[in-house]
Scaffold this motif. Structure first.
Motif, PDB file in Angstrom:
ATOM      1  N   SER A  59       0.849  -1.190   0.000  1.00 21.48           N
ATOM      2  CA  SER A  59       0.000   0.000   0.000  1.00 21.48           C
ATOM      3  C   SER A  59       0.888   1.244   0.000  1.00 21.48           C
ATOM      4  O   SER A  59       2.025   1.203   0.442  1.00 21.48           O
ATOM      5  CB  SER A  59      -0.911   0.013   1.232  1.00 21.48           C
ATOM      6  N   HIS A  60       0.343   2.331  -0.520  1.00 25.69           N
ATOM      7  CA  HIS A  60       1.067   3.594  -0.508  1.00 25.69           C
ATOM      8  C   HIS A  60       0.839   4.282   0.844  1.00 25.69           C
ATOM      9  O   HIS A  60      -0.173   4.048   1.500  1.00 25.69           O
ATOM     10  CB  HIS A  60       0.568   4.526  -1.612  1.00 25.69           C
ATOM     11  N   ALA A  61       1.764   5.148   1.231  1.00 28.93           N
ATOM     12  CA  ALA A  61       1.592   5.924   2.462  1.00 28.93           C
ATOM     13  C   ALA A  61       2.056   7.353   2.213  1.00 28.93           C
ATOM     14  O   ALA A  61       3.072   7.580   1.553  1.00 28.93           O
ATOM     15  CB  ALA A  61       2.396   5.308   3.599  1.00 28.93           C
ATOM     16  N   VAL A  62       1.288   8.292   2.736  1.00 29.68           N
ATOM     17  CA  VAL A  62       1.656   9.705   2.682  1.00 29.68           C
ATOM     18  C   VAL A  62       1.635  10.209   4.117  1.00 29.68           C
ATOM     19  O   VAL A  62       0.639  10.062   4.822  1.00 29.68           O
ATOM     20  CB  VAL A  62       0.664  10.525   1.832  1.00 29.68           C
ATOM     21  N   PHE A  63       2.748  10.774   4.551  1.00 28.64           N
ATOM     22  CA  PHE A  63       2.874  11.309   5.907  1.00 28.64           C
ATOM     23  C   PHE A  63       3.323  12.753   5.756  1.00 28.64           C
ATOM     24  O   PHE A  63       4.435  13.014   5.303  1.00 28.64           O
ATOM     25  CB  PHE A  63       3.902  10.476   6.683  1.00 28.64           C
ATOM     26  N   THR A  64       2.443  13.687   6.071  1.00 27.47           N
ATOM     27  CA  THR A  64       2.748  15.102   5.915  1.00 27.47           C
ATOM     28  C   THR A  64       2.931  15.732   7.285  1.00 27.47           C
ATOM     29  O   THR A  64       2.076  15.587   8.165  1.00 27.47           O
ATOM     30  CB  THR A  64       1.622  15.831   5.160  1.00 27.47           C
ATOM     31  N   ILE A  65       4.049  16.397   7.447  1.00 29.89           N
ATOM     32  CA  ILE A  65       4.337  17.098   8.696  1.00 29.89           C
ATOM     33  C   ILE A  65       4.231  18.597   8.416  1.00 29.89           C
ATOM     34  O   ILE A  65       4.919  19.123   7.547  1.00 29.89           O
ATOM     35  CB  ILE A  65       5.753  16.774   9.205  1.00 29.89           C
ATOM     36  N   THR A  66       3.341  19.259   9.133  1.00 26.75           N
ATOM     37  CA  THR A  66       3.207  20.710   9.024  1.00 26.75           C
ATOM     38  C   THR A  66       3.690  21.308  10.338  1.00 26.75           C
ATOM     39  O   THR A  66       3.179  20.960  11.403  1.00 26.75           O
ATOM     40  CB  THR A  66       1.742  21.119   8.771  1.00 26.75           C
ATOM     41  N   VAL A  67       4.678  22.170  10.248  1.00 26.31           N
ATOM     42  CA  VAL A  67       5.243  22.804  11.445  1.00 26.31           C
ATOM     43  C   VAL A  67       4.853  24.276  11.433  1.00 26.31           C
ATOM     44  O   VAL A  67       5.099  24.983  10.455  1.00 26.31           O
ATOM     45  CB  VAL A  67       6.784  22.677  11.476  1.00 26.31           C
ATOM     46  N   GLU A  68       4.251  24.717  12.518  1.00 27.03           N
ATOM     47  CA  GLU A  68       3.908  26.126  12.674  1.00 27.03           C
ATOM     48  C   GLU A  68       4.757  26.697  13.797  1.00 27.03           C
ATOM     49  O   GLU A  68       4.788  26.147  14.885  1.00 27.03           O
ATOM     50  CB  GLU A  68       2.427  26.290  13.013  1.00 27.03           C
ATOM     51  N   SER A  69       5.438  27.795  13.513  1.00 23.38           N
ATOM     52  CA  SER A  69       6.214  28.438  14.574  1.00 23.38           C
ATOM     53  C   SER A  69       5.585  29.791  14.884  1.00 23.38           C
ATOM     54  O   SER A  69       5.135  30.499  13.984  1.00 23.38           O
ATOM     55  CB  SER A  69       7.678  28.597  14.172  1.00 23.38           C
ATOM     56  N   GLN A  70       5.518  30.096  16.157  1.00 24.95           N
ATOM     57  CA  GLN A  70       4.907  31.338  16.595  1.00 24.95           C
ATOM     58  C   GLN A  70       5.937  32.192  17.322  1.00 24.95           C
ATOM     59  O   GLN A  70       6.763  31.674  18.066  1.00 24.95           O
ATOM     60  CB  GLN A  70       3.734  31.057  17.531  1.00 24.95           C
ATOM     61  N   ILE A  71       5.837  33.488  17.125  1.00 27.36           N
ATOM     62  CA  ILE A  71       6.710  34.425  17.832  1.00 27.36           C
ATOM     63  C   ILE A  71       5.838  35.535  18.410  1.00 27.36           C
ATOM     64  O   ILE A  71       4.728  35.780  17.926  1.00 27.36           O
ATOM     65  CB  ILE A  71       7.795  35.021  16.907  1.00 27.36           C
ATOM     66  N   PRO A  72       6.319  36.188  19.449  1.00 29.11           N
ATOM     67  CA  PRO A  72       5.517  37.276  20.026  1.00 29.11           C
ATOM     68  C   PRO A  72       5.368  38.423  19.030  1.00 29.11           C
ATOM     69  O   PRO A  72       6.277  38.717  18.262  1.00 29.11           O
ATOM     70  CB  PRO A  72       6.335  37.724  21.235  1.00 29.11           C
ATOM     71  N   ASN A  73       4.208  39.053  19.043  1.00 31.12           N
ATOM     72  CA  ASN A  73       3.985  40.174  18.133  1.00 31.12           C
ATOM     73  C   ASN A  73       4.379  41.516  18.758  1.00 31.12           C
ATOM     74  O   ASN A  73       4.148  42.563  18.176  1.00 31.12           O
ATOM     75  CB  ASN A  73       2.543  40.215  17.643  1.00 31.12           C
TER      76      ASN A  73
END
Length: 118
Positions: A59-73
């Motif tokens: 079987s095929h596999a797709v693993f997507t990692i989304t990284v969100e970085s936050q900084i003070p405004n």
């Protein structure tokens, strides 16, 4: 992420991108949590034995990692400023039928796997 799911790939002509219908999105906050999800997903993959590979992915596999970085405004609040995405794709094994001595159920699988790659 408790069971196998059938996922279909659809092209969105409005936005010009592809979407996976039936995908599962789960939030994690640590590398340990990420590894745990990857391991769970790996255990759900179909595998089978062929003449040249004892544990060939079927079987095929797709693993997507989304990284969100936050900084003070600067005003005491957080603001999401950066988003990165990493797509990891593992395609099912497509060994040559004659070389792998594939027959029966595995032969039908090989045909469907090879067809899905085009």
């Amino acid at each position: 992420l408790a069971s196998r799911r059938h996922v279909t790939l659809r092209y969105d002509s409005v936005y010009g991108n592809f979407n996976l219908n039936g995908e599962v999105r789960l939030p994690v906050t640590s590398a340990k949590g990420l590894r745990s999800l990857l391991n769970k997903g790996s255990k759900l993959r179909n595998t089978g034995s062929t003449g040249i590979n004892l544990r060939s992915s079927r079987s095929h596999a797709v693993f997507t990692i989304t990284v969100e970085s936050q900084i003070p405004n600067g005003q005491g609040a957080w603001s999401t400023t950066r988003v990165g995405k990493l797509n990891c794709v593992d395609l099912a094994g497509s060994e040559r039928v004659a070389k792998a001595k594939t027959e029966g159920k595995r032969l039908k699988e090989a045909g469907k796997i090879n067809q899905s790659l085009f």
